[in-house]
Structures are given as C-alpha cells and as structure tokens.
Write a protein that holds these residues in place. Structure first.
Motif, short mmCIF file in Angstrom:
data_model
loop_
_atom_site.label_atom_id
_atom_site.label_comp_id
_atom_site.label_asym_id
_atom_site.label_seq_id
_atom_site.Cartn_x
_atom_site.Cartn_y
_atom_site.Cartn_z
N ASN A 533 26.20 -1.52 28.87
CA ASN A 533 25.85 -0.17 29.32
C ASN A 533 26.46 0.19 30.66
O ASN A 533 26.16 1.24 31.24
N GLY A 534 27.32 -0.69 31.20
CA GLY A 534 28.01 -0.42 32.45
C GLY A 534 27.25 -0.80 33.70
O GLY A 534 27.75 -0.62 34.81
N LYS A 535 26.04 -1.32 33.55
CA LYS A 535 25.29 -1.80 34.70
C LYS A 535 25.60 -3.27 34.93
O LYS A 535 26.09 -3.96 34.04
N VAL A 536 25.32 -3.75 36.15
CA VAL A 536 25.70 -5.11 36.52
C VAL A 536 24.44 -5.95 36.69
O VAL A 536 23.60 -5.67 37.55
N LEU A 537 24.31 -6.98 35.87
CA LEU A 537 23.21 -7.93 35.98
C LEU A 537 23.59 -8.99 37.00
O LEU A 537 24.66 -9.59 36.92
N ARG A 696 36.64 -8.11 32.37
CA ARG A 696 36.84 -6.67 32.62
C ARG A 696 36.06 -5.86 31.59
O ARG A 696 36.10 -6.13 30.39
N TYR A 697 35.36 -4.86 32.11
CA TYR A 697 34.64 -3.88 31.30
C TYR A 697 35.52 -2.65 31.20
O TYR A 697 35.96 -2.11 32.22
N VAL A 698 35.80 -2.19 29.97
CA VAL A 698 36.65 -1.02 29.77
C VAL A 698 35.92 -0.05 28.85
O VAL A 698 35.69 -0.36 27.67
N GLU A 699 35.54 1.11 29.39
CA GLU A 699 34.93 2.15 28.59
C GLU A 699 36.03 3.03 28.00
O GLU A 699 36.87 3.55 28.74
N LEU A 700 36.04 3.19 26.68
CA LEU A 700 37.12 3.87 25.98
C LEU A 700 36.73 5.31 25.65
O LEU A 700 35.58 5.61 25.34
N GLY A 701 37.72 6.19 25.70
CA GLY A 701 37.51 7.54 25.23
C GLY A 701 37.35 7.57 23.71
O GLY A 701 38.01 6.81 23.00
N PHE A 702 36.46 8.43 23.20
CA PHE A 702 36.27 8.50 21.76
C PHE A 702 35.82 9.90 21.38
O PHE A 702 35.47 10.74 22.23
N GLU A 703 35.79 10.18 20.09
CA GLU A 703 35.34 11.45 19.57
C GLU A 703 34.73 11.22 18.20
O GLU A 703 34.98 10.18 17.55
N LEU A 704 33.90 12.16 17.77
CA LEU A 704 33.33 12.07 16.43
C LEU A 704 34.44 12.30 15.41
O LEU A 704 35.36 13.08 15.62
N HIS A 705 34.35 11.58 14.30
CA HIS A 705 35.38 11.68 13.26
C HIS A 705 34.68 12.02 11.94
O HIS A 705 34.05 11.17 11.32
N GLY A 706 34.78 13.28 11.54
CA GLY A 706 34.15 13.69 10.29
C GLY A 706 32.69 14.07 10.48
O GLY A 706 32.21 14.31 11.60
N ASP A 707 31.97 14.11 9.42
CA ASP A 707 30.56 14.48 9.41
C ASP A 707 29.75 13.46 10.22
O ASP A 707 29.79 12.26 9.92
N PRO A 708 28.99 13.90 11.25
CA PRO A 708 28.21 12.94 12.05
C PRO A 708 27.26 12.09 11.23
O PRO A 708 26.96 10.95 11.61
N HIS A 709 26.79 12.63 10.10
CA HIS A 709 25.88 11.85 9.25
C HIS A 709 26.55 10.61 8.66
O HIS A 709 25.87 9.67 8.25
#
Length: 758
Positions: A533-537, A696-709
């Motif tokens: 989740n991007g937090k540091v333990l 290394r933590y890498v958060e990637l760009g993304f998008e919905l693909h098709g019907d969210p269901h």
C-alpha cells in the motif's frame, strides 16, 4: 512464567490460485492488551524456529514456474556445521556447568580462544587435546572474533549437525508449525523438530566452500543470487570471491575449493594429522597465511578482497560493487599468543588488525561473462555497507547513475591502519556515472572521476540506517515521482541517535534532502520494508535513549506514511533484533523478521524473567546462552477488519508471468475492477545489517479495461530499466480500502545490455 494466551494459530494451510494463503484457526497470535484492534496495530505470530542458523543474510529466491518463493539465508560459517566450529563436548560441558542459568556468555568464553586455553568458565587450561582443531587448522590460529564464537554454539542438539546455509520452504506443510511461544528462551528441542522438514541444507554439500558472512548480495534478472566477498578467517579479512546460487538447481556455481575446507572434509578435526604431529598448525601444504590456501583463484574473482561491501543491480543487467575492508593474512597471529594464553591473557592479533585497509575502487560484475572490471578511475572512500540507489537522469536507456550516501574524498587508498570502516563519513549524496567510468579510456588510471555531488542530508547515516525506495509511474510509463527515504540517523555535533526521516525526490528540478517525518523513538539498525500500500513498516532496531525495555530494544513496530509524514506505533514483539536482524516482504503481504546473533536474542534486562523452561527448569534471568535462531511474522493492519476477522482481499485471476518495458499488460481481478486503487510491482532483494541494495516499490499507471463488472485492468509498464531494474517482482493489486491481494511472481525482462560493460 509469563502467560501468553493465544487467540489463533498461524499456518500456511490453503492454496488459492497456486499461492500460499494465510489461514487462521483457534490458538496462536499474540494478544496486544495496549492495542487490541488488529486493524489498527496489526499482530505478531508466535516464534518460528529457524534451525541451525540466524538469518543475518536473508532474501527470497524464486524458481521460474513456482508461485511460491523460498527463503535463502545464512549467518557465520555457512560452509561448516556448528559441531565443526563449536566442539559439542565443550558446549555440553558449559551447559552442565550452568551456562543457561548463570549470567554472562559462557559459550563465548569457552570457545573464543580455544587454542590458547583462555577459558575462565570451564577451566580446562591447556589440556584440550584436539578441541582447538577449528581455530588451528581453518583459522590459522587467529582469534575467533566478531561473534564467530558467540553465534555458532547452540543448546539445540539436533541443529548442531546441520549446515548453516539453508533454504526455508514456506509452501511446506510444516513450515510455520509452532507451539505458540513468544520468548526465545522458552523454545526447546521439540519446537525445532516441528518445522525442521521445511528446511533444506544448501551449504558445503551444495557447493558453497567459503564463509560468505558480511557479504553483499544481489538477485540477478534471471533469479540467480550473486554473493560478493565475505569473511576469510578473522574479521575484516575479506574475500575476492563471487559466489552464485541458482534457485533452479538449488546449488552453487563451481568455484575452487580451499585446501583448508577440502582437508577438513577429508580429515575432520585433524585426527589423522594430530596422530602423527600433535603440534601441527596447518594441514600439510596448506598454510592459511598463504592466500592460495584459503582463496585459490577463480577467473570470476574480484580484483579487491572485500568484507562488508555493498552491491547494486544495474539497469543493464550488471552489478556495481562498492566499499569493503581487507587485512593482510600473511602477517600471522599474535606471536606471543601462546605465551599469553599460559598467563591467562586473551589473544589480540593486533599486528594483523593493524593491516586493515578500506577498498576504494568500485567494481562492475558482468554475469554473462562471470567477470569483474575494476573502475580505478572512480575511487571513493565509504564506511561499511554504503547505501545506493539507481536513478534515471534522462529519456534514454543509458541515462542513469547510482547515487550513494556516506562517501568522502580523502586520501585514496587509505593507508593500512587508517581504514574508514566507521568513518569519517559524510552527509553528502554523490552520484556515479557508471557507464561513463566504464567507457573512460583511462579506466585503469587511479583517479576520483565520474562522481557528481548532488545534495547533502541533515544528519549522518553510516552503519545504522535503513532506506526505502518508492517510484510512481503514469499511464505513459514515465516517472511521476522517485522518492528515496533515509530512516533515522546520528547527529554529528552530539553523536546521539536521531528519529529523523528524510527524503529526496529525484524527479525534482534540483533534488534536495528534506525532512519527511520522525520515528516514535531515535533508533539505529531498524529494518524497513515498503508494503504493497506504499507505507513503510519499520521494525526492531536499538533505541539507546529509551527509558523502558521496550524502547531500548525497539519492540514496537512502526508504520510510516510517506503521503502525510505520519508515524504510528503498532503491535510489539518480545524479541530484540539489532544490527544483524533482517526483514523480508512475503507474497501474502506479511513480513518475516529474523536474524540477529544468538547471544543477542535474549537480553539480560528482559523483565519477563524469571520463567520456567522445559529444558533447564527455572530461568532466573535473561542469559545470552539461552538464545536460539528464530523468526517471526508480522501481520500488517490491512489484513484485518475492525472486528478482528480477516479482511476481504482482492484476487488476481489472470495475469502475465513476464512483462517488458514500454508496454502494457492485461490483468483480470475477481469482482469489480473499479474497486482497485493501485497496481504495484515490488522487487525484493536480499538484505542484511539494515541494508537492502535492490529493493524497489513501483506503482504503475493503469486504467479500467472493459466492463468493470468483468474485472479487467490494463496496466502500463515503466519505459526504462532505470525506473525498475530487470528482475523478479511481486505484482500486487490494492483495493480502495488499502487491502492488498496476494503477490504474483512476474519477471521484468532485461532490454539489450545497453552500452558496453567491458
């Protein structure tokens, strides 16, 4: 005896989609009276026996087609078994004479200088027959320093014949079996028998012939683990060796076998040798003061022997090696050692130690050629285990540098006896143009070139402080932010520890260090793990200024949020882990904490004593000799609902095994795709001494693909290897409640090797 009522037993018991999942049944996790809400504080597991070795060096290894990794770990003497170094008769005699119930470290005094009879506890004098075999025949007669005599002895007899380089299979049904104990001193033979089947010996029997203790370790793009340097006889005497572990075969790459180790295999304890020559100091033709005996050459050797170096995986698939120390073994042990022993004076080996040097020349390891290249033109002096970070500097695949902490421009090389093991050190961040140094026609001419001063931090950080690397990319694959965190430190003016967390964002026009937050206590040698989740333990570490046992030993876990700079306390453990502790993120989004010297796992000021043990009766105090290797799982708060039950977790139904740069891939998750808040890949490399060189933590760009269901996501990969170096990553999806799913192995494939590496 303190009562630890347990609520649930933690075990791996189900396989969902081929991935080991956490399941809970009645009896096991520790109650936290001061923080009963698991969704706020998380929770710790009972102690997990780690068999014959402390995990001073630890990390994941992956087979290509396996959904589950194993953990490769070791400590001192991975090429021997405990009974080689620590005569079991002496260990048992120490136990019989009260080592487990008498204050002080009796195992240490019994074994540190066996050769010269300095032993105030057992009182054996010089009448030791062949009990000094290890020190005499493999150590050249040198004093066994740096805890070498403190960690190997163990009261668990079943572990004494096991090698000290192990693979821990978390997918094994016995892996996490335990009896619900939370204090190291309470574990006994029965506890270690419960999960022993989950461990495999991968030391000498699998081709590891060297003491790769205090090495640098890097996971290559293909999953092999490279181990650079280590320990040859007495501390700070380095190794030239590059040893390689292959997870596919679970064996080590062929390397020359030292005659010391080879002879020990043929004539253990020198029994045949001493029958003919009771005063022998080495096997015939095998003088440990001759480097050919302890380190016969291999073409893969580094130019410079190193102990406590750092290594960093690079965008072009090679590895950068920095720093380390060495000593001149030809000097020999203290010439008056035998006479001092007769007078009851411990050995010092002062002349040997006075030859110590700091290695100032970086080297580049090329895994395709299995060769190293020295960058004589790019000298820089570092204290041990300097931190480093690969940083993108432009739009091309060759536009990158490695930025470091702690380097100083002093006389290079430092003359013998003037090493920079602990400093002087600096707060400056220097960046090395690795490819520029490689291509320099004067590469073999000594110089301090190709380094650029970037910034200066507020506090000093040497041999103390964990880091965290967080990169965020957008849907075009470009870097949005690249933050490097430095956690805790030391105030130069006062010498005191600090709680300061600083960050630098390399995407800024003029990157500078700035304060990002604070720990709940000043600390040293804590462990830091970036969660999905991007937090540091942040766990363990030592807090010298702490008023309570909990504060002094860093028992309370902490969670730092880079988004708002907040730090809050979490659940706490009962185990102190300082310099030699380790921490590794697991695919199930839990964290395994392990490591630390055997004798430091039980603290003499632990208020839990007295307690009743099954093996020695009443234990009146925290005695170091009670310590045995243990690990412990931490369950972050995101795994729980406010009512204490397990959180509902997102699930990856379909995803790739391999991804590549400047591309996209499709993911299918269970349920609605619009419930997913982030998609991340996390590179989890090997760690030691609060240091990680390839995480290394890498958060990637993304998008919905098709019907969210239908759960479809289109995820965009980084454009360049400098954003995420090639290798094995864990792919996580995190929902809008901040709960991660189970990580999936993905391999980020290398591009071409970039500019020439030789």
């Amino acid at each position: 005896m303190q009562d630890f009522t347990c609520s649930r037993l933690v075990r791996w018991a189900a396989v969902v989609g081929g991935l080991a999942m956490l399941t809970l049944s009645p009896v096991g996790l520790a109650q936290q009276p001061d923080c009963p809400d698991r969704s706020v504080c998380g929770e710790v597991s009972p102690l997990i026996p780690m068999q014959s070795t402390e995990a001073v060096h630890m990390g994941l290894v992956w087979k290509k087609d396996s959904p589950n990794p194993k953990i490769l770990f070791h400590a001192r003497f991975p090429e021997y078994v405990p009974n080689d170094m620590a005569d079991p008769a002496l260990v048992d005699r120490a136990i019989e004479r009260g080592a487990l119930t008498t204050a002080g470290n009796q195992f240490n005094s019994s074994l540190r200088d066996v050769l010269h009879g300095f032993d105030p506890f057992l009182g054996l004098g010089l009448d030791r027959s062949a009990d000094d075999s290890f020190q005499r025949l493999t150590y050249g007669g040198y004093l066994m320093r740096q805890g070498l005599s403190q960690s190997v002895p163990t009261r668990i007899r079943a572990n004494r014949t096991m090698e000290r380089q192990l693979l821990f299979d978390f997918g094994h049904p016995d892996a996490l079996k335990n009896s619900g104990k939370f204090h190291t001193a309470l574990l006994d033979e029965a506890d270690f028998a419960m999960n022993q089947a989950a461990f495999k010996e991968v030391g000498f029997s699998k081709g590891n012939f060297y003491n790769t203790y205090c090495n640098a370790r890097v996971t290559l793009a293909d999953g092999r683990v490279c181990v650079f340097g280590g320990h040859d006889m007495q501390s700070q005497n380095g190794l030239f060796k590059v040893n390689i572990f292959d997870p596919e075969t679970e064996t080590w790459a062929p390397r020359a076998k030292p005659c010391t180790r080879d002879n020990w295999d043929k004539d253990p304890f020198g029994r045949q040798l001493f029958a003919t020559d009771p005063e022998a100091r080495n096997y015939p033709g095998c003088d440990q003061r001759d480097i050919q005996s302890t380190q016969p050459p291999d073409p893969s050797d580094m130019k410079y022997a190193r102990w406590y170096p750092s290594a960093f995986p690079l965008p072009n698939g090679s590895v950068l090696i920095l720093a380390g120390t060495d000593q001149d073994a030809s000097v020999g042990p203290d010439p008056q050692a035998a006479e001092k022993g007769r007078q009851g004076i411990p050995q010092t080996d002062a002349a040997f130690t006075a030859t110590r040097v700091t290695q100032v020349v970086p080297e580049i390891y090329d895994p395709e050629k299995d060769r190293t290249i020295a960058l004589e033109n790019a000298r820089m002096t570092f204290p041990l285990y300097p931190q480093g970070e690969v940083v993108q500097t432009g739009p091309g695949k060759d536009d990158w540098v490695v930025c470091t902490m702690g380097g100083v421009r002093v006389q290079n090389p430092v003359p013998p006896g003037g090493d920079r093991f602990f400093g002087p050190f600096d707060k400056k961040t220097w960046c090395l143009d690795v490819l520029g140094a490689l291509e320099d026609p004067n590469r073999d001419v000594p110089g301090e070139n190709h380094w650029t001063l970037l910034a200066e931090a507020a506090v000093d950080r040497h041999y103390c402080c964990p880091t965290a690397s967080l990169v965020k990319t957008d849907r075009s694959g470009r870097t949005v932010s690249h933050k490097w965190l430095m956690i805790s430190g030391r105030d130069r003016a006062t010498g005191s520890l600090t709680a300061t967390i600083e960050e630098i964002d390399f995407t800024d026009r003029s990157p500078q260090w700035r304060k990002a937050g604070d720990l709940i206590h000043p600390s040293t040698t804590s462990k830091a793990v970036v969660l999905p989740n991007g937090k540091v333990l942040i766990g363990h570490g030592l807090f010298a200024q702490g008023a309570t046992f909990e504060e002094r030993n860093g028992l309370r876990f902490q969670l730092f949020d880079p988004a708002d700079g907040s730090t809050r306390g979490l659940a706490k453990t009962t185990v102190s882990r300082g310099l030699h502790g380790t921490a590794t993120l697991l695919p199930d989004a839990m964290v395994l904490f392990a490591g630390e010297n055997r004798e430091a796992l039980v603290r003499p000021d632990d208020p839990s004593f007295p307690m009743m043990s099954s093996y020695a009766g009443l234990l009146p105090r925290g005695d170091p000799d009670q310590g045995v290797p243990v690990g412990q799982l931490f369950f972050p708060p995101y795994l729980f609902k406010p009512d204490g039950s397990l959180a509902d977790r997102p699930v990856i139904k379909e995803g790739p095994d391999d991804i590549k740069y400047k591309d996209h891939f499709e993911l299918e998750v269970e349920g609605r795709s619009d419930e997913i808040a982030s998609v991340v890949i996390i590179r989890s490399d090997h760690n030691t001494h609060s240091f990680t060189g390839g995480d290394r933590y890498v958060e990637l760009g993304f998008e919905l693909h098709g019907d969210p269901h239908k759960g479809g996501l289109r995820v965009h990969t980084p454009r360049l290897p400098s954003q995420a170096v090639p290798g094995i990553y864990m792919l996580f999806v995190v929902d809008k409640a901040g709960v991660p799913g189970v990580g999936k192995q993905v391999r980020l494939k290398p591009e071409t090797q970039g500019r020439s590496s030789g």
